[in-house]
Design a protein around this motif. Structure first.
Motif, PDB file in Angstrom:
ATOM      1  N   ASP A 128       0.675  -1.195   0.049  1.00 33.61           N
ATOM      2  CA  ASP A 128      -0.001   0.030   0.011  1.00 33.61           C
ATOM      3  C   ASP A 128       0.882   1.468  -0.023  1.00 33.61           C
ATOM      4  O   ASP A 128       0.495   2.148  -0.639  1.00 33.61           O
ATOM      5  N   PHE A 129       2.014   1.316   0.864  1.00 30.61           N
ATOM      6  CA  PHE A 129       2.790   2.431   0.724  1.00 30.61           C
ATOM      7  C   PHE A 129       3.524   2.654  -0.699  1.00 30.61           C
ATOM      8  O   PHE A 129       3.524   3.701  -1.099  1.00 30.61           O
ATOM      9  N   TYR A 130       3.948   1.497  -1.243  1.00 31.66           N
ATOM     10  CA  TYR A 130       4.408   1.834  -2.612  1.00 31.66           C
ATOM     11  C   TYR A 130       3.532   2.017  -3.702  1.00 31.66           C
ATOM     12  O   TYR A 130       3.728   2.889  -4.399  1.00 31.66           O
ATOM     13  N   SER A 131       2.021   1.735  -3.289  1.00 26.90           N
ATOM     14  CA  SER A 131       1.217   2.215  -4.393  1.00 26.90           C
ATOM     15  C   SER A 131       0.548   3.489  -3.985  1.00 26.90           C
ATOM     16  O   SER A 131      -0.358   3.624  -4.564  1.00 26.90           O
ATOM     17  N   SER A 132       1.111   3.968  -2.991  1.00 22.19           N
ATOM     18  CA  SER A 132       0.535   5.590  -2.563  1.00 22.19           C
ATOM     19  C   SER A 132      -1.017   5.295  -2.007  1.00 22.19           C
ATOM     20  O   SER A 132      -1.653   6.346  -2.133  1.00 22.19           O
ATOM     21  N   HIS A 133      -1.279   4.201  -1.430  1.00 21.63           N
ATOM     22  CA  HIS A 133      -2.520   3.878  -0.728  1.00 21.63           C
ATOM     23  C   HIS A 133      -2.477   4.171   0.678  1.00 21.63           C
ATOM     24  O   HIS A 133      -2.397   3.224   1.523  1.00 21.63           O
ATOM     25  N   TYR A 134      -2.221   5.310   1.092  1.00 21.57           N
ATOM     26  CA  TYR A 134      -1.509   5.861   2.310  1.00 21.57           C
ATOM     27  C   TYR A 134      -2.757   5.570   3.557  1.00 21.57           C
ATOM     28  O   TYR A 134      -2.443   5.118   4.678  1.00 21.57           O
ATOM     29  N   ALA A 135      -4.025   5.617   3.016  1.00 24.96           N
ATOM     30  CA  ALA A 135      -4.977   5.421   3.981  1.00 24.96           C
ATOM     31  C   ALA A 135      -4.920   4.081   4.554  1.00 24.96           C
ATOM     32  O   ALA A 135      -5.003   3.805   5.969  1.00 24.96           O
ATOM     33  N   SER A 136      -4.736   3.256   3.752  1.00 25.92           N
ATOM     34  CA  SER A 136      -4.664   1.488   4.165  1.00 25.92           C
ATOM     35  C   SER A 136      -3.383   1.452   4.735  1.00 25.92           C
ATOM     36  O   SER A 136      -3.416   0.821   5.952  1.00 25.92           O
ATOM     37  N   CYS A 137      -2.356   1.989   4.372  1.00 27.94           N
ATOM     38  CA  CYS A 137      -0.982   1.626   5.027  1.00 27.94           C
ATOM     39  C   CYS A 137      -0.899   2.178   6.391  1.00 27.94           C
ATOM     40  O   CYS A 137      -0.398   1.366   7.210  1.00 27.94           O
ATOM     41  N   LEU A 138      -1.461   3.467   6.349  1.00 24.68           N
ATOM     42  CA  LEU A 138      -1.281   3.973   7.929  1.00 24.68           C
ATOM     43  C   LEU A 138      -2.223   3.403   8.910  1.00 24.68           C
ATOM     44  O   LEU A 138      -2.125   3.303  10.258  1.00 24.68           O
ATOM     45  N   GLU A 139      -3.312   2.696   8.400  1.00 18.92           N
ATOM     46  CA  GLU A 139      -4.330   2.313   9.249  1.00 18.92           C
ATOM     47  C   GLU A 139      -3.689   0.869   9.698  1.00 18.92           C
ATOM     48  O   GLU A 139      -4.008   0.471  11.004  1.00 18.92           O
ATOM     49  N   TYR A 140      -2.939   0.145   8.807  1.00 18.31           N
ATOM     50  CA  TYR A 140      -2.332  -1.057   9.203  1.00 18.31           C
ATOM     51  C   TYR A 140      -1.430  -0.762  10.364  1.00 18.31           C
ATOM     52  O   TYR A 140      -1.176  -1.529  11.448  1.00 18.31           O
ATOM     53  N   LEU A 141      -0.603   0.262  10.132  1.00 24.23           N
ATOM     54  CA  LEU A 141       0.479   0.576  11.142  1.00 24.23           C
ATOM     55  C   LEU A 141      -0.108   0.949  12.457  1.00 24.23           C
ATOM     56  O   LEU A 141       0.295   0.549  13.640  1.00 24.23           O
ATOM     57  N   GLY A 142      -1.369   1.560  12.412  1.00 26.36           N
ATOM     58  CA  GLY A 142      -1.872   2.007  13.468  1.00 26.36           C
ATOM     59  C   GLY A 142      -2.512   0.761  14.456  1.00 26.36           C
ATOM     60  O   GLY A 142      -2.354   0.380  15.760  1.00 26.36           O
ATOM     61  N   HIS A 183       6.706  10.621   8.068  1.00 27.88           N
ATOM     62  CA  HIS A 183       7.517  11.634   7.448  1.00 27.88           C
ATOM     63  C   HIS A 183       7.608  11.310   5.820  1.00 27.88           C
ATOM     64  O   HIS A 183       7.287  12.028   4.965  1.00 27.88           O
ATOM     65  N   LYS A 184       7.861  10.041   5.631  1.00 25.72           N
ATOM     66  CA  LYS A 184       8.068   9.590   4.173  1.00 25.72           C
ATOM     67  C   LYS A 184       6.672   9.836   3.568  1.00 25.72           C
ATOM     68  O   LYS A 184       6.699  10.173   2.214  1.00 25.72           O
ATOM     69  N   ALA A 185       5.413   9.439   4.260  1.00 20.63           N
ATOM     70  CA  ALA A 185       4.432   9.524   3.501  1.00 20.63           C
ATOM     71  C   ALA A 185       3.970  10.973   3.306  1.00 20.63           C
ATOM     72  O   ALA A 185       3.412  11.241   2.304  1.00 20.63           O
ATOM     73  N   ILE A 186       4.265  11.847   4.209  1.00 18.25           N
ATOM     74  CA  ILE A 186       4.048  13.214   3.901  1.00 18.25           C
ATOM     75  C   ILE A 186       4.632  13.691   2.788  1.00 18.25           C
ATOM     76  O   ILE A 186       4.190  14.664   2.026  1.00 18.25           O
ATOM     77  N   ILE A 187       5.914  13.283   2.547  1.00 17.73           N
ATOM     78  CA  ILE A 187       6.872  14.033   1.527  1.00 17.73           C
ATOM     79  C   ILE A 187       6.526  13.393   0.239  1.00 17.73           C
ATOM     80  O   ILE A 187       6.151  14.196  -0.776  1.00 17.73           O
ATOM     81  N   GLN A 188       5.709  12.251   0.351  1.00 15.96           N
ATOM     82  CA  GLN A 188       5.561  11.691  -0.956  1.00 15.96           C
ATOM     83  C   GLN A 188       4.238  12.022  -1.487  1.00 15.96           C
ATOM     84  O   GLN A 188       3.714  12.232  -2.463  1.00 15.96           O
ATOM     85  N   TYR A 189       3.277  12.511  -0.406  1.00 18.32           N
ATOM     86  CA  TYR A 189       1.952  13.125  -0.659  1.00 18.32           C
ATOM     87  C   TYR A 189       2.088  14.164  -1.321  1.00 18.32           C
ATOM     88  O   TYR A 189       1.149  14.769  -2.271  1.00 18.32           O
ATOM     89  N   THR A 190       3.022  15.287  -0.803  1.00 18.82           N
ATOM     90  CA  THR A 190       3.291  16.754  -1.434  1.00 18.82           C
ATOM     91  C   THR A 190       3.877  16.537  -2.507  1.00 18.82           C
ATOM     92  O   THR A 190       3.877  17.645  -3.325  1.00 18.82           O
ATOM     93  N   HIS A 191       4.752  15.819  -2.819  1.00 18.90           N
ATOM     94  CA  HIS A 191       5.704  15.628  -4.096  1.00 18.90           C
ATOM     95  C   HIS A 191       4.996  16.075  -5.349  1.00 18.90           C
ATOM     96  O   HIS A 191       5.467  17.066  -6.158  1.00 18.90           O
TER      97      HIS A 191
END
Length: 445
Positions: free
Chosen positions: A306-320, A345-353
């Motif tokens: 999910d992180f690599y595919s930029s599906h951050y919602a699912s990725c960060l939910e798993y982490l939580g 931080h990496k998620a924020i960087i890739q989100y704004t890039h």
């Protein structure tokens, strides 16, 4: 948000971060999702020997009063496991922690402890007599085995420092590469138990220098041990590389130290926190050997994808969902916050890039944080030069600061011209010196 030309990264999904949980540990099989209580029995089945007991006691100590049933279950299993061995020191600690809460069956068995201690004294005296005889007769292999038996004796009774000394003493009596590797593995095992990870790295290096005697299982053990040493020293990128290099031959062959599920979790999180996008793809997602580990922990596998595919919602939910379990991991608990911060931080960087501008209100909502909190996170990343942007605090907009390609090209052309001019002048000067015979010839002897 206005799109930039660099739109190859599909980052349009909304980001959300799940709330942190409390007091549960990493699972034996796939790591549990939120809301489930840890199956302590299934988790403990992954390990053997001293580490099984120590991990159960760690869970009991850290799950706290909020989960007394899990605490008592962990202590009960630790008690039962210790009674199979000879470590009366750990036995007394567990009995004290239980404090009579599990009934008379789990109270102090003084007769058993005294009997074990008496047998230990007799065994120690016998080992001393045998070793003295071997040393008198100068039988090198027998001396090695004698010290090794002493190491096993002290390790089984919980005297780790004495066990380490005896294992290391076998080094002077090793006659083959296999003997050296056996000594190194014993020293690594005890060093991990004592928390002396500098010794772990040293003996891993020594064992790796005898490559002709290493089989795939031994190589996998050394990689996993090296990964633990780097993890403890907070060298997350090196730790990730070692865990990723661990062969699938490890299986359950190193249960006295680490489980295959741990390799997947430690390696996956360290890679997410330290690898760039290309490394994540090539070294993790496309790594067929490491994929075998990830299959054991689907949550970690999915959050990486999910992180690599930029599906951050699912990725960060798993982490939580995983956080409460990881905080009970004996090796990972001290690093969870740091790793999570780096991944976020990496998620924020890739989100704004990909964007020219980002509405901070929308971004704060996506990350489940306040606008002020998000601004502080962005300020840190901008100050560290991880994000090229500026913040419009009044309008709550983040503007990307893109490089002026025209100016950069012009400066590069000027620099090339200056270098060319310098080189031409140097060649003309050399030609002039040669013409007027000012050059010095090397004298021949």
């Amino acid at each position: 948000m206005e799109g930039d030309d660099d739109s190859s990264n599909p980052m349009m999904d909304e980001i959300t971060a799940a709330d942190d949980g409390n007091g549960e540990h990493k699972r034996s099989r796939p790591i549990i999702s939120s809301g489930e209580q840890l199956d302590v029995e299934a988790y403990a089945a992954l390990y053997s020997g001293r580490t099984k007991v120590v991990r159960l006691m760690f869970i009991a100590d850290h799950c706290g009063e909020s989960n007394p049933s899990m605490q008592l279950e962990a202590l009960r299993m630790a008690y039962d496991e210790i009674k199979k061995g000879e470590n009366t020191q750990l036995y007394r600690e567990v009995v004290q922690k239980i404090g009579g809460r599990l009934g008379p069956a789990y109270e102090m068995d003084s007769a058993w402890a005294d009997a074990v201690d008496r047998r230990a004294e007799q065994r120690k005296e016998k080992l001393e007599n045998e070793l003295n005889a071997y040393r008198t007769n100068l039988i090198k292999e027998s001396i090695r085995m004698g010290y090794n038996d002493f190491g096993d004796f002290y390790y089984s009774h919980g005297h780790l420092a004495d066990a380490f000394k005896n294992y290391v003493r076998t080094r002077d009596y090793c006659t083959t590469s296999k003997h050296v590797i056996h000594m190194c593995l014993n020293a690594i095992l005890v060093s991990i138990e004592m928390g002396q990870f500098s010794h772990v790295s040293s003996y891993v290096t020594k064992a790796e220098q005898t490559s002709e005697a290493r089989d795939p299982v031994t190589s996998a053990k050394l990689r996993a041990a090296a990964g633990l040493a780097h993890l403890e020293s907070k060298k997350y990128k090196l730790a990730a590389r070692k865990f990723l290099e661990t062969g699938s031959e490890l299986g359950n062959n190193y249960s006295e130290v680490i489980a295959s599920q741990d390799v997947a979790t430690y390696g996956g999180l360290c890679a997410l926190a330290s690898f760039d996008r290309t490394e994540l793809k090539n070294k993790v997602i496309n790594n067929s050997s490491f994929r075998n580990f990830l299959e054991l922990v689907p949550e970690v596998r999915e959050l990486i994808n999910d992180f690599y595919s930029s599906h951050y919602a699912s990725c960060l939910e798993y982490l939580g969902n995983l956080k409460s379990n990881l905080l009970l991991d004996i090796h990972l608990h001290d690093h969870v916050e740091t790793l999570y911060d780096q991944i976020r931080h990496k998620a924020i960087i890739q989100y704004t890039h990909p964007f020219v501008s980002v509405d901070l209100r929308m971004m704060a909502d996506a990350f489940k944080t306040t606008i002020g909190g998000l601004e502080k996170e962005l300020e840190v990343l901008i100050t560290d030069n991880q994000i090229q942007a500026r913040i419009d605090s009044h309008n709550k907009i983040l503007y990307a600061r893109h490089t002026d390609q025209r100016n950069t090209t012009f400066q590069r052309v000027l620099q090339t011209g200056n270098e060319f001019d310098r080189d031409v002048r140097a060649m003309l000067l050399r030609a002039s010196l040669i013409k007027h015979e000012f050059s010095q010839k090397q004298s021949r002897k």
